[in-house]
Write a protein that holds these residues in place. Structure first.
Motif, PDB file in Angstrom:
ATOM      1  N   ALA A   1      -2.004   7.879 -13.494  1.00  0.00           N
ATOM      2  CA  ALA A   1      -2.661   6.669 -12.993  1.00  0.00           C
ATOM      3  C   ALA A   1      -1.860   6.098 -11.829  1.00  0.00           C
ATOM      4  CB  ALA A   1      -2.766   5.631 -14.111  1.00  0.00           C
ATOM      5  N   PRO A   2      -2.534   5.623 -10.780  1.00  0.00           N
ATOM      6  CA  PRO A   2      -1.808   5.124  -9.601  1.00  0.00           C
ATOM      7  C   PRO A   2      -1.032   3.853  -9.889  1.00  0.00           C
ATOM      8  CG  PRO A   2      -4.158   4.694  -9.391  1.00  0.00           C
ATOM      9  CD  PRO A   2      -4.002   5.569 -10.591  1.00  0.00           C
ATOM     10  N   LEU A   3       0.076   3.684  -9.171  1.00  0.00           N
ATOM     11  CA  LEU A   3       0.874   2.468  -9.281  1.00  0.00           C
ATOM     12  C   LEU A   3       0.115   1.246  -8.772  1.00  0.00           C
ATOM     13  CD1 LEU A   3       4.318   3.880  -8.115  1.00  0.00           C
ATOM     14  CD2 LEU A   3       3.771   3.027 -10.403  1.00  0.00           C
ATOM     15  N   SER A   4      -0.915   1.475  -7.983  1.00  0.00           N
ATOM     16  CA  SER A   4      -1.718   0.372  -7.453  1.00  0.00           C
ATOM     17  C   SER A   4      -2.770  -0.100  -8.443  1.00  0.00           C
ATOM     18  CB  SER A   4      -2.405   0.803  -6.149  1.00  0.00           C
ATOM     19  OG  SER A   4      -3.239   1.938  -6.375  1.00  0.00           O
ATOM     20  N   HIS A   5      -2.800   0.504  -9.632  1.00  0.00           N
ATOM     21  CA  HIS A   5      -3.748   0.119 -10.681  1.00  0.00           C
ATOM     22  C   HIS A   5      -2.965  -0.504 -11.840  1.00  0.00           C
ATOM     23  CE1 HIS A   5      -6.597   0.534 -14.019  1.00  0.00           C
ATOM     24  NE2 HIS A   5      -7.527   0.500 -13.101  1.00  0.00           N
ATOM     25  N   PRO A   6      -3.536  -1.492 -12.541  1.00  0.00           N
ATOM     26  CA  PRO A   6      -2.805  -2.139 -13.633  1.00  0.00           C
ATOM     27  C   PRO A   6      -2.251  -1.165 -14.670  1.00  0.00           C
ATOM     28  CG  PRO A   6      -4.792  -3.381 -13.137  1.00  0.00           C
ATOM     29  CD  PRO A   6      -4.852  -2.138 -12.302  1.00  0.00           C
ATOM     30  N   ILE A   7      -2.986  -0.093 -14.984  1.00  0.00           N
ATOM     31  CA  ILE A   7      -2.513   0.856 -15.997  1.00  0.00           C
ATOM     32  C   ILE A   7      -1.231   1.524 -15.548  1.00  0.00           C
ATOM     33  CG2 ILE A   7      -2.985   3.061 -17.132  1.00  0.00           C
ATOM     34  CD1 ILE A   7      -5.908   2.290 -17.284  1.00  0.00           C
ATOM     35  N   GLY A   8      -1.266   2.134 -14.365  1.00  0.00           N
ATOM     36  CA  GLY A   8      -0.088   2.846 -13.876  1.00  0.00           C
ATOM     37  C   GLY A   8       1.085   1.923 -13.638  1.00  0.00           C
ATOM     38  N   ASN A   9       0.809   0.735 -13.128  1.00  0.00           N
ATOM     39  CA  ASN A   9       1.868  -0.229 -12.845  1.00  0.00           C
ATOM     40  C   ASN A   9       2.538  -0.692 -14.125  1.00  0.00           C
ATOM     41  OD1 ASN A   9       2.935  -3.101 -11.958  1.00  0.00           O
ATOM     42  ND2 ASN A   9       2.531  -1.968 -10.090  1.00  0.00           N
ATOM     43  N   ARG A  10       1.716  -1.034 -15.117  1.00  0.00           N
ATOM     44  CA  ARG A  10       2.266  -1.525 -16.376  1.00  0.00           C
ATOM     45  C   ARG A  10       3.073  -0.453 -17.095  1.00  0.00           C
ATOM     46  NH1 ARG A  10      -2.130  -2.316 -18.841  1.00  0.00           N
ATOM     47  NH2 ARG A  10      -2.037  -0.674 -20.422  1.00  0.00           N
ATOM     48  N   LEU A  11       2.551   0.781 -17.120  1.00  0.00           N
ATOM     49  CA  LEU A  11       3.249   1.859 -17.819  1.00  0.00           C
ATOM     50  C   LEU A  11       4.587   2.182 -17.158  1.00  0.00           C
ATOM     51  CD1 LEU A  11       0.311   4.290 -18.633  1.00  0.00           C
ATOM     52  CD2 LEU A  11       1.579   2.850 -20.222  1.00  0.00           C
TER      53      LEU A  11
ATOM     54  N   GLY B   1       0.837  -1.189   0.000  1.00  0.00           N
ATOM     55  CA  GLY B   1       0.000   0.000   0.000  1.00  0.00           C
ATOM     56  C   GLY B   1       0.871   1.238   0.000  1.00  0.00           C
ATOM     57  N   GLY B   2       0.426   2.275  -0.657  1.00  0.00           N
ATOM     58  CA  GLY B   2       1.210   3.508  -0.706  1.00  0.00           C
ATOM     59  C   GLY B   2       0.828   4.326  -1.914  1.00  0.00           C
ATOM     60  N   GLY B   3       1.360   5.492  -1.989  1.00  0.00           N
ATOM     61  CA  GLY B   3       1.037   6.383  -3.087  1.00  0.00           C
ATOM     62  C   GLY B   3       1.949   6.191  -4.272  1.00  0.00           C
ATOM     63  N   ASN B   4       1.927   7.180  -5.155  1.00  0.00           N
ATOM     64  CA  ASN B   4       2.781   7.139  -6.343  1.00  0.00           C
ATOM     65  C   ASN B   4       4.186   7.606  -5.984  1.00  0.00           C
ATOM     66  OD1 ASN B   4       0.780   6.153  -7.937  1.00  0.00           O
ATOM     67  ND2 ASN B   4       0.855   7.780  -9.450  1.00  0.00           N
ATOM     68  N   THR B   5       4.937   6.707  -5.384  1.00  0.00           N
ATOM     69  CA  THR B   5       6.318   6.976  -5.020  1.00  0.00           C
ATOM     70  C   THR B   5       7.209   5.904  -5.629  1.00  0.00           C
ATOM     71  OG1 THR B   5       6.365   5.625  -3.005  1.00  0.00           O
ATOM     72  CG2 THR B   5       5.492   7.865  -2.798  1.00  0.00           C
ATOM     73  N   PRO B   6       8.478   6.202  -5.855  1.00  0.00           N
ATOM     74  CA  PRO B   6       9.373   5.164  -6.382  1.00  0.00           C
ATOM     75  C   PRO B   6       9.410   3.924  -5.503  1.00  0.00           C
ATOM     76  CG  PRO B   6      10.423   7.319  -6.544  1.00  0.00           C
ATOM     77  CD  PRO B   6       9.161   7.512  -5.753  1.00  0.00           C
ATOM     78  N   GLU B   7       9.330   4.118  -4.186  1.00  0.00           N
ATOM     79  CA  GLU B   7       9.432   2.985  -3.275  1.00  0.00           C
ATOM     80  C   GLU B   7       8.283   1.998  -3.441  1.00  0.00           C
ATOM     81  OE1 GLU B   7      12.066   6.105  -2.026  1.00  0.00           O
ATOM     82  OE2 GLU B   7       9.912   6.153  -2.430  1.00  0.00           O
ATOM     83  N   THR B   8       7.127   2.469  -3.889  1.00  0.00           N
ATOM     84  CA  THR B   8       5.987   1.565  -4.070  1.00  0.00           C
ATOM     85  C   THR B   8       6.297   0.499  -5.112  1.00  0.00           C
ATOM     86  OG1 THR B   8       4.379   3.251  -3.414  1.00  0.00           O
ATOM     87  CG2 THR B   8       3.562   1.424  -4.737  1.00  0.00           C
ATOM     88  N   ILE B   9       6.802   0.911  -6.264  1.00  0.00           N
ATOM     89  CA  ILE B   9       7.113  -0.070  -7.305  1.00  0.00           C
ATOM     90  C   ILE B   9       8.371  -0.857  -6.952  1.00  0.00           C
ATOM     91  CG2 ILE B   9       8.548   1.450  -8.761  1.00  0.00           C
ATOM     92  CD1 ILE B   9       5.852  -0.918 -10.110  1.00  0.00           C
ATOM     93  N   LEU B  10       9.302  -0.240  -6.217  1.00  0.00           N
ATOM     94  CA  LEU B  10      10.520  -0.959  -5.840  1.00  0.00           C
ATOM     95  C   LEU B  10      10.233  -2.026  -4.794  1.00  0.00           C
ATOM     96  CD1 LEU B  10      13.180   1.911  -5.800  1.00  0.00           C
ATOM     97  CD2 LEU B  10      12.654   0.252  -7.607  1.00  0.00           C
TER      98      LEU B  10
END
Length: 212
Positions: free
Chosen positions: A170-180, A61-70
């Motif tokens: 788009a949020p990293l917690s959503h498939p669109i933002g994550n995939r992009l 859980g978290g916002g659109n930060t680099p650490e979320t995807i890392l």
């Protein structure tokens, strides 16, 4: 090579080889590809110490930060499955029997373990053959991707015109933002992370990135 995830192998390669090229721009700060690799390495070591092992399910859980995807990459490097949870979803965590909760929210602990920690594994963990990324969305319906990330790694190449900037709303917690975001990193681009407002609006209209 055939026994390891192509996606994780390529992510490690591009982060390590990207050098001083900017990987993320967020809240007035920037992270180079080398700094991003070093951050991923530290998060990986932390999660390993916390007892995350192959096959476990971790919620992020978290916002659109680099650490979320890392945190996603670090968990998957340890062989864990990942589910992105948007907002406080205690009901979903219980339903899915999540083993660990990871958070990038200020004031939250980085890792909350919901299971007893097993003995530490001092040996290196081999890369898994594939990754599993799930998204909670609304309600309890899950979207789960496995082969999509592997295919993305096989088909995404650097832009012939050089590094480009990608504005991500788009949020990293959503498939669109994550995939992009994953595609942008695989192509050596700079991801400009935009903080989402409380009302997320229509995610389809939030996609300002070029998927080419």
């Amino acid at each position: 090579m055939g026994e390891s995830s192509v996606f994780l192998t390529r992510i490690l390669d591009v982060l390590l080889d990207g050098g001083d090229q900017i990987a993320f721009a967020h809240r007035g700060r920037s992270m180079t590809y080398r700094e991003t690799f070093d951050t991923l390495r530290r998060l990986h070591a932390t999660l390993k110490t916390e007892g995350i092992v192959p096959g476990q399910l971790v919620a992020i859980g978290g916002g659109n930060t680099p650490e979320t995807i890392l945190l996603q990459f670090a968990s998957q490097l340890l062989g864990a499955r990942v589910v992105h949870v948007d907002g406080p979803r205690t009901d979903l965590l219980e339903l899915l029997e999540v083993d660990h909760v990871l958070s990038t929210e200020p004031g939250d602990p980085l890792v909350t373990s919901r299971v007893a920690r097993g003995p530490r594994r001092e040996e290196d963990t081999a890369l898994p053959r594939t990754v599993e990324t799930m998204f909670s969305g609304d309600g309890t319906n899950l979207v789960c991707y496995r082969d999509l990330y592997e295919e993305m790694a096989r088909t995404t190449t650097p832009d012939p015109d050089g590094p480009q900037r990608v504005l991500l709303i788009a949020p990293l917690s959503h498939p669109i933002g994550n995939r992009l975001t994953c595609k942008a990193l695989l192509a050596g681009k700079t991801v400009v992370l935009h903080e989402r407002a409380n009302d997320s609006g229509t995610l389809a209209t939030a996609q300002l990135a070029n998927e080419a």
